[in-house]
Design a protein around this motif. Structure first.
Motif, PDB file in Angstrom:
ATOM      1  N   VAL A 211       0.866  -1.259   0.133  1.00 34.15           N
ATOM      2  CA  VAL A 211       0.142  -0.059   0.113  1.00 34.15           C
ATOM      3  C   VAL A 211       0.855   1.280  -0.014  1.00 34.15           C
ATOM      4  N   THR A 212       0.655   2.092  -0.693  1.00 32.89           N
ATOM      5  CA  THR A 212       1.220   3.412  -0.957  1.00 32.89           C
ATOM      6  C   THR A 212       0.027   4.574  -1.094  1.00 32.89           C
ATOM      7  N   ILE A 213       0.391   5.610  -0.262  1.00 29.93           N
ATOM      8  CA  ILE A 213      -0.514   6.907   0.031  1.00 29.93           C
ATOM      9  C   ILE A 213       0.287   7.924  -0.131  1.00 29.93           C
ATOM     10  N   THR A 214       0.098   8.796  -1.399  1.00 30.07           N
ATOM     11  CA  THR A 214       0.844   9.914  -1.748  1.00 30.07           C
ATOM     12  C   THR A 214      -0.163  11.022  -1.927  1.00 30.07           C
ATOM     13  N   PRO A 215       0.298  12.173  -1.238  1.00 29.07           N
ATOM     14  CA  PRO A 215      -0.319  13.509  -1.682  1.00 29.07           C
ATOM     15  C   PRO A 215      -0.346  14.073  -2.929  1.00 29.07           C
ATOM     16  N   CYS A 216      -1.180  14.501  -3.723  1.00 31.52           N
ATOM     17  CA  CYS A 216      -1.384  14.834  -5.061  1.00 31.52           C
ATOM     18  C   CYS A 216      -2.236  16.183  -5.253  1.00 31.52           C
ATOM     19  N   ASP A 217      -1.721  17.125  -5.671  1.00 32.50           N
ATOM     20  CA  ASP A 217      -2.581  18.199  -5.786  1.00 32.50           C
ATOM     21  C   ASP A 217      -2.829  18.324  -7.388  1.00 32.50           C
ATOM     22  N   VAL A 218      -4.139  18.862  -7.733  1.00 27.34           N
ATOM     23  CA  VAL A 218      -4.680  19.051  -9.096  1.00 27.34           C
ATOM     24  C   VAL A 218      -5.598  20.186  -9.135  1.00 27.34           C
ATOM     25  N   THR A 219      -5.691  20.699 -10.270  1.00 29.22           N
ATOM     26  CA  THR A 219      -6.821  21.612 -10.450  1.00 29.22           C
ATOM     27  C   THR A 219      -7.843  21.262 -11.521  1.00 29.22           C
ATOM     28  N   MET A 220      -8.943  21.678 -10.906  1.00 27.07           N
ATOM     29  CA  MET A 220     -10.139  21.767 -12.078  1.00 27.07           C
ATOM     30  C   MET A 220     -10.528  23.039 -12.750  1.00 27.07           C
ATOM     31  N   ASN A 221     -10.606  23.074 -13.838  1.00 26.29           N
ATOM     32  CA  ASN A 221     -10.435  24.226 -14.587  1.00 26.29           C
ATOM     33  C   ASN A 221     -12.066  24.426 -15.156  1.00 26.29           C
ATOM     34  N   ALA A 222     -12.811  25.062 -14.943  1.00 24.65           N
ATOM     35  CA  ALA A 222     -14.381  25.440 -15.176  1.00 24.65           C
ATOM     36  C   ALA A 222     -14.430  26.664 -16.172  1.00 24.65           C
ATOM     37  N   PRO A 223     -15.405  26.760 -16.866  1.00 24.40           N
ATOM     38  CA  PRO A 223     -15.406  28.024 -17.861  1.00 24.40           C
ATOM     39  C   PRO A 223     -15.830  29.221 -16.919  1.00 24.40           C
ATOM     40  N   ASP A 224     -15.654  30.246 -17.652  1.00 27.95           N
ATOM     41  CA  ASP A 224     -16.070  31.453 -16.779  1.00 27.95           C
ATOM     42  C   ASP A 224     -17.584  31.749 -17.297  1.00 27.95           C
ATOM     43  N   ASP A 225     -18.294  30.827 -16.497  1.00 25.26           N
ATOM     44  CA  ASP A 225     -19.862  31.043 -16.603  1.00 25.26           C
ATOM     45  C   ASP A 225     -20.285  30.718 -15.277  1.00 25.26           C
ATOM     46  N   ALA A 226     -20.491  31.906 -14.278  1.00 25.03           N
ATOM     47  CA  ALA A 226     -20.719  31.932 -12.986  1.00 25.03           C
ATOM     48  C   ALA A 226     -22.028  30.973 -12.529  1.00 25.03           C
ATOM     49  N   ASP A 227     -22.999  31.501 -13.395  1.00 24.60           N
ATOM     50  CA  ASP A 227     -24.249  30.673 -13.157  1.00 24.60           C
ATOM     51  C   ASP A 227     -24.319  29.224 -13.348  1.00 24.60           C
ATOM     52  N   ALA A 228     -23.421  28.908 -14.446  1.00 26.95           N
ATOM     53  CA  ALA A 228     -23.499  27.561 -14.966  1.00 26.95           C
ATOM     54  C   ALA A 228     -22.763  26.524 -13.933  1.00 26.95           C
ATOM     55  N   VAL A 229     -21.689  27.376 -13.682  1.00 32.74           N
ATOM     56  CA  VAL A 229     -20.528  26.538 -12.692  1.00 32.74           C
ATOM     57  C   VAL A 229     -21.258  26.320 -11.196  1.00 32.74           C
ATOM     58  N   ALA A 230     -22.047  27.269 -10.847  1.00 36.62           N
ATOM     59  CA  ALA A 230     -22.716  27.330  -9.467  1.00 36.62           C
ATOM     60  C   ALA A 230     -23.422  26.269  -9.469  1.00 36.62           C
ATOM     61  N   GLU A 231     -24.786  26.101 -10.819  1.00 35.96           N
ATOM     62  CA  GLU A 231     -25.519  25.157 -10.685  1.00 35.96           C
ATOM     63  C   GLU A 231     -24.825  23.852 -10.582  1.00 35.96           C
ATOM     64  N   TRP A 232     -23.982  23.478 -11.437  1.00 37.32           N
ATOM     65  CA  TRP A 232     -23.019  22.510 -11.518  1.00 37.32           C
ATOM     66  C   TRP A 232     -22.824  21.695 -10.132  1.00 37.32           C
ATOM     67  N   LEU A 233     -21.807  22.571  -9.553  1.00 32.90           N
ATOM     68  CA  LEU A 233     -21.503  22.504  -8.183  1.00 32.90           C
ATOM     69  C   LEU A 233     -22.450  22.088  -7.048  1.00 32.90           C
ATOM     70  N   ILE A 234     -23.715  22.829  -7.179  1.00 32.02           N
ATOM     71  CA  ILE A 234     -24.851  22.602  -6.104  1.00 32.02           C
ATOM     72  C   ILE A 234     -25.318  21.493  -6.419  1.00 32.02           C
ATOM     73  N   GLU A 235     -25.726  21.096  -7.592  1.00 31.47           N
ATOM     74  CA  GLU A 235     -26.384  19.743  -8.025  1.00 31.47           C
ATOM     75  C   GLU A 235     -25.583  18.534  -7.831  1.00 31.47           C
ATOM     76  N   VAL A 236     -24.365  18.580  -7.663  1.00 28.85           N
ATOM     77  CA  VAL A 236     -23.603  17.458  -7.506  1.00 28.85           C
ATOM     78  C   VAL A 236     -23.027  17.157  -6.063  1.00 28.85           C
ATOM     79  N   GLY A 237     -23.440  18.173  -5.336  1.00 32.49           N
ATOM     80  CA  GLY A 237     -23.436  18.372  -3.835  1.00 32.49           C
ATOM     81  C   GLY A 237     -24.518  18.036  -2.897  1.00 32.49           C
ATOM     82  N   PRO A 238     -24.463  18.270  -1.606  1.00 33.68           N
ATOM     83  CA  PRO A 238     -25.216  17.565  -0.906  1.00 33.68           C
ATOM     84  C   PRO A 238     -26.482  18.415  -0.832  1.00 33.68           C
ATOM     85  N   ALA A 239     -26.497  19.611  -1.403  1.00 33.34           N
ATOM     86  CA  ALA A 239     -27.646  20.504  -1.612  1.00 33.34           C
ATOM     87  C   ALA A 239     -28.310  20.178  -2.799  1.00 33.34           C
TER      88      ALA A 239
END
Length: 311
Positions: A211-239
């Protein structure tokens, strides 16, 4: 903390309610969310003719990627707890276009082995942390692998290195109805494996070695569409379920609230940069059904992630 049966029931109910959002945003999740699984996908290095298990396949994007890697002579089997997402996966990635691909709705915690076993390797993007009984689920994964079969997976580290995750729910919550209870302690949730020692124990007890466990940092790049990004993150989250049940005026207010809290992750004209701190997990299935009492201790690396981790 609730017992495993209660947690399984809660998990099933949550993902049944969440499925509509994940299905609606499946293409966006595949594209923008790919970095969350890319380190494990790269480490797994699926080869032609291999048989690969995809644990927590959702709407099938990662399973399709694995199917492309193993080719017509291989197999990629995606398993998810939610029947609706599995149905969507079958529709998105039919077998006439993806030979060898299969999808199955099942709770990995309660299976002895996954139908189609043994597999050469198992992949999981951000799912092990969500298992109600992670020892049982990881034991099923190990039993479904051939002896010496490999596992590559990712999970979140802790909230401090995933700061954007709180914004959609906190911004939306004042405008929505009641939300699901937040996980407590080791209950299934995004940060249940923040402590790598717990993760190592779970995998070792489940019968994995090397077993190996290694920290890894990544970045998700979302388009400059505030309303669409907010709705996506709300809908796939607990709310998500509460958002979909709310009147349109409250939905708009919820999106606006999320937009405000997500603004610090926005680069005007370029889009959103959402940093994610992960654990990259690799392991090998033991050659017996019982974990060795003298197994080599898991390797937990605490190095700073390299720039080439961010793919």
């Amino acid at each position: 903390m609730a017992d495993a049966a209660a947690l399984r029931s809660r998990n099933a109910a949550f993902w049944t309610g969440a499925a509509a959002g994940w299905i609606r945003h499946a293409d966006r999740q595949d594209e923008i969310g790919r970095p969350l699984g890319a380190p494990a996908m790269d480490r797994l290095a699926a080869r032609p003719a291999e048989r690969i298990l995809d644990v927590g396949c959702g709407c099938g994007g990662t399973t399709a990627e694995l199917a492309a890697a193993v080719g017509e002579t291989g197999a990629a089997v995606g398993v998810d707890i939610t029947e609706a997402m599995v149905t969507a996966a079958r529709q998105r990635f039919p077998t006439d276009r993806y030979p060898g691909i299969r999808f199955r709705a099942a709770d990995i915690d309660t299976l002895d082995v996954v139908p189609g076993a043994p597999f050469d390797a198992a992949f999981s993007r951000m799912t092990l942390m969500l298992l109600a009984d992670p020892v049982a689920g990881c034991t099923t994964i190990r039993r479904s692998l051939r002896p010496g079969g490999r596992l590559a997976a990712t999970v979140f580290r802790d909230g401090s290195v995933n700061p954007w995750m709180f914004a959609p729910m906190l911004g939306a919550a004042p405008y929505l109805g009641s939300l699901p209870p937040l996980p407590v302690g080791d209950e299934p949730g995004p940060f249940s494996f923040a402590d790598p020692a717990r993760l190592a124990r779970v995998l070792t007890v489940a019968g994995f070695t090397a077993v190996t466990i290694t920290p890894c940092d990544v970045t998700m790049n979302a388009p400059d569409d505030a309303d669409a990004v907010a709705e996506w993150l709300i809908e796939v989250g607990p709310a998500g379920a509460a958002y979909r049940a709310a009147p349109l005026t409250e939905q708009a207010s919820a999106r606006a609230g999320a937009v405000r809290l997500l603004d610090r992750f926005r680069e005007p004209g370029a889009g959103y940069r959402l940093p994610a701190g992960l654990w990259l997990i690799t392991a090998v299935a033991a050659r017996t059904d019982k974990p060795s009492a003298v197994a080599r201790p898991p390797a937990i690396h605490h190095r700073q992630p390299r720039e080439d981790d961010n793919r």
